[in-house]
Design an enzyme around this catalytic site. Structure first.
Site, PDB file in Angstrom:
ATOM      1  N   HIS A  73       0.806  -1.228   0.000  1.00 55.82           N
ATOM      2  CA  HIS A  73       0.000   0.000   0.000  1.00 55.82           C
ATOM      3  C   HIS A  73       0.837   1.275   0.000  1.00 55.82           C
ATOM      4  O   HIS A  73       0.280   2.365   0.007  1.00 55.82           O
ATOM      5  CB  HIS A  73      -0.956   0.011   1.198  1.00 55.82           C
TER       6      HIS A  73
HETATM    7  C1  UD1 Z   1      -2.002   5.010   6.518  1.00 54.56           C
HETATM    8  C2  UD1 Z   1      -0.669   5.323   7.185  1.00 54.56           C
HETATM    9  C3  UD1 Z   1       0.311   4.180   6.961  1.00 54.56           C
HETATM   10  C4  UD1 Z   1      -0.275   2.848   7.351  1.00 54.56           C
HETATM   11  C5  UD1 Z   1      -1.590   2.658   6.589  1.00 54.56           C
HETATM   12  C6  UD1 Z   1      -2.242   1.338   6.927  1.00 54.56           C
HETATM   13  C7  UD1 Z   1      -0.097   7.705   7.237  1.00 54.56           C
HETATM   14  C8  UD1 Z   1       0.758   8.751   6.664  1.00 54.56           C
HETATM   15  N1  UD1 Z   1      -0.081   6.513   6.641  1.00 54.56           N
HETATM   16  O1  UD1 Z   1      -1.784   5.023   5.105  1.00 54.56           O
HETATM   17  O2  UD1 Z   1       1.457   4.411   7.746  1.00 54.56           O
HETATM   18  O3  UD1 Z   1       0.611   1.814   7.043  1.00 54.56           O
HETATM   19  O4  UD1 Z   1      -2.452   3.733   6.952  1.00 54.56           O
HETATM   20  O5  UD1 Z   1      -3.430   1.191   6.294  1.00 54.56           O
HETATM   21  O6  UD1 Z   1      -0.764   7.955   8.203  1.00 54.56           O
HETATM   22  N2  UD1 Z   1      -9.443   4.889   2.776  1.00 54.56           N
HETATM   23  C9  UD1 Z   1     -10.599   4.172   2.722  1.00 54.56           C
HETATM   24  N3  UD1 Z   1     -11.150   3.743   3.902  1.00 54.56           N
HETATM   25  C10 UD1 Z   1     -10.591   4.003   5.094  1.00 54.56           C
HETATM   26  C11 UD1 Z   1      -9.399   4.739   5.130  1.00 54.56           C
HETATM   27  C12 UD1 Z   1      -8.831   5.166   3.963  1.00 54.56           C
HETATM   28  O7  UD1 Z   1     -11.147   3.915   1.656  1.00 54.56           O
HETATM   29  O8  UD1 Z   1     -11.143   3.592   6.131  1.00 54.56           O
HETATM   30  C13 UD1 Z   1      -8.799   5.346   1.531  1.00 54.56           C
HETATM   31  C14 UD1 Z   1      -8.654   6.850   1.513  1.00 54.56           C
HETATM   32  O9  UD1 Z   1      -9.730   7.449   0.911  1.00 54.56           O
HETATM   33  C15 UD1 Z   1      -7.365   7.069   0.742  1.00 54.56           C
HETATM   34  C16 UD1 Z   1      -6.578   5.806   0.980  1.00 54.56           C
HETATM   35  O10 UD1 Z   1      -7.480   4.837   1.514  1.00 54.56           O
HETATM   36  O11 UD1 Z   1      -7.608   7.181  -0.622  1.00 54.56           O
HETATM   37  C17 UD1 Z   1      -5.410   6.028   1.871  1.00 54.56           C
HETATM   38  O12 UD1 Z   1      -5.802   6.363   3.215  1.00 54.56           O
HETATM   39  P1  UD1 Z   1      -4.868   7.281   4.164  1.00 54.56           P
HETATM   40  O13 UD1 Z   1      -5.415   7.349   5.535  1.00 54.56           O
HETATM   41  O14 UD1 Z   1      -4.630   8.575   3.485  1.00 54.56           O
HETATM   42  O15 UD1 Z   1      -3.458   6.580   4.222  1.00 54.56           O
HETATM   43  P2  UD1 Z   1      -2.990   5.058   4.074  1.00 54.56           P
HETATM   44  O16 UD1 Z   1      -2.399   4.901   2.722  1.00 54.56           O
HETATM   45  O17 UD1 Z   1      -4.076   4.129   4.494  1.00 54.56           O
END
Ligand code: UD1
Length: 363
Positions: A209
């Site tokens: 990811h």
């Molecule tokens: C975050 C953490 C990372 C961790 C990862 C585990 C930071 C900088 N990064 O990254 O260290 O390893 O979580 O998952 O904090 N989304 C959903 N549903 C959710 C949450 C997110 O669909 O419940 C989507 C968001 O819309 C976004 C993407 O997932 O497009 C990424 O989510 P985001 O919280 O920005 O960071 P992660 O890549 O998950």
């Protein structure tokens, strides 16, 4: 004395669960500490959040900041504004943050600016790679942390080098491993396990990811192809993170032996890993869990903030070179991967050490 326990994203939940259990136990015994559980809402889907609360017996959050998705700056700003409001209405005596996600840094800054001390669980680890948002989160958080609860001698050394006095460093071990050891007997076969005909030691688990690996379709697809080619006919189980799903949708196809599944709840995910032939990942936490379970782990990164998983454990860093990935998987399939040992203080008692230290620091 009131402690705010901050959790926001998936890898936080297994780190807070054992601390909350010990705090609850101490409260029943007449201990002095109370807590307020703050969920920032950085992760909000059942699959990324709710399932973990349910499986790990974490109580409902006292406060949900509901920030949702956004850019790094948007999330940071929203968390800070909303947490500040909570603290102004009812200040706490300590802000306890875990790990390295955006919520960790945002809440640490907010609390410290209101003169509320900060404790950082998993403090001091460094990858040296400033292109990862997590590394910035670690550095900023640790620059304003009062008490560091560390997972390794490497972390202690990093903090000493930064001038942190010895009495603020507590080498306690890893609460994520507390959770793993406490749940080892409860690990649960996912429903699709038999449907897919998976068998212990005969499939590979993939998790990816990191923006550097999954945001660009071309390079991502080369990695997938390398995994597919070198493991076929073995099956590759790939629980797909929401960020990764976006790129996979654009790519439209994956190698034949890939089995794409939703992000798995905690017990199912670790069942998959425990029984896998190997894990290919770009996560940090998964390298620690694979190490403790003795499962070969190939990490698609150039650096790690958890070097003990390589020095002592089953992990190897191979960057993002498809050729190296092929060679590594070949070694796994030939049974030539290193065996690995267990890092220091992986004894399931980290949370007890943390709560004992907090009781004495906050007395
Ligand atoms: C975050 C953490 C990372 C961790 C990862 C585990 C930071 C900088 N990064 O990254 O260290 O390893 O979580 O998952 O904090 N989304 C959903 N549903 C959710 C949450 C997110 O669909 O419940 C989507 C968001 O819309 C976004 C993407 O997932 O497009 C990424 O989510 P985001 O919280 O920005 O960071 P992660 O890549 O998950």
């Amino acid at each position: 004395m009131l402690i705010d326990i901050i959790a926001g994203a998936r890898p936080n939940f297994m780190k807070i669960a054992p601390i909350i259990k010990v705090l609850d136990k101490r409260m029943k015994e007449g201990g002095p500490l109370r807590y307020r559980l703050i969920h920032t809402g950085q992760h909000y889907d059942a699959r990324m959040s709710g399932d973990f609360f349910a499986q790990l017996g974490i109580p409902e959050p006292d406060v949900n900041l509901d920030v949702g998705s956004g850019t790094q700056a948007e999330q940071t700003a929203a968390i800070m504004m909303r947490y500040e409001k909570v603290l102004l209405e009812r200040p706490s005596n300590l802000c306890l943050v875990v790990g390295d996600v955006t919520s960790t840094m945002a809440c640490a800054i907010t609390a410290q600016k209101l003169c509320i001390p900060v404790a950082h669980v998993e403090g001091g680890i460094r990858s040296g790679d400033w292109t990862m948002p997590e590394e910035i989160n670690r550095m900023v958080t640790d620059a304003i942390t009062n008490w560091f609860f560390t997972t390794s001698e490497h972390a202690n050394e990093n903090l000493r080098r930064a001038g942190v006095p010895e009495e603020r460093i507590f080498f306690v071990g890893n609460t994520m491993i507390d959770t793993l050891l406490a749940n080892m007997e409860r690990l649960r076969q996912p429903e699709f396990y038999n449907e897919l005909g998976l068998e212990p030691g005969k499939y590979v688990v993939v998790t990816m990811h990191r923006p550097a690996n999954v945001d660009k379709g071309d390079s991502f697809s080369l990695l997938l192809r390398a995994i597919g080619n070198s493991t076929n006919p073995a099956q590759v189980v790939f629980p797909v993170h929401p960020r990764t799903a976006k790129t996979l949708n654009e790519l439209g196809q994956v190698p034949d032996n890939f089995r794409l599944v939703d992000p798995q709840p905690y017990l199912e995910f670790n069942y998959l890993v425990k029984n896998a032939l190997a894990v290919v990942t770009d996560s940090g936490g998964v390298t620690e869990e694979a190490t403790v379970m003795g499962v070969p782990c190939i990490t698609l990164r150039d650096s790690t903030e958890r070097p003990e998983t390589v020095e002592i454990g089953t992990n190897e860093l191979i960057g993002s070179d498809p050729e190296l990935l092929r060679k590594s998987l070949a070694r796994v399939l030939e049974g030539k991967w290193k065996k690995g040992g267990i890092p220091q203080k992986s004894d399931g008692k980290t949370a007890e050490r943390i709560v004992a230290a907090l009781e004495s620091c906050m007395a």
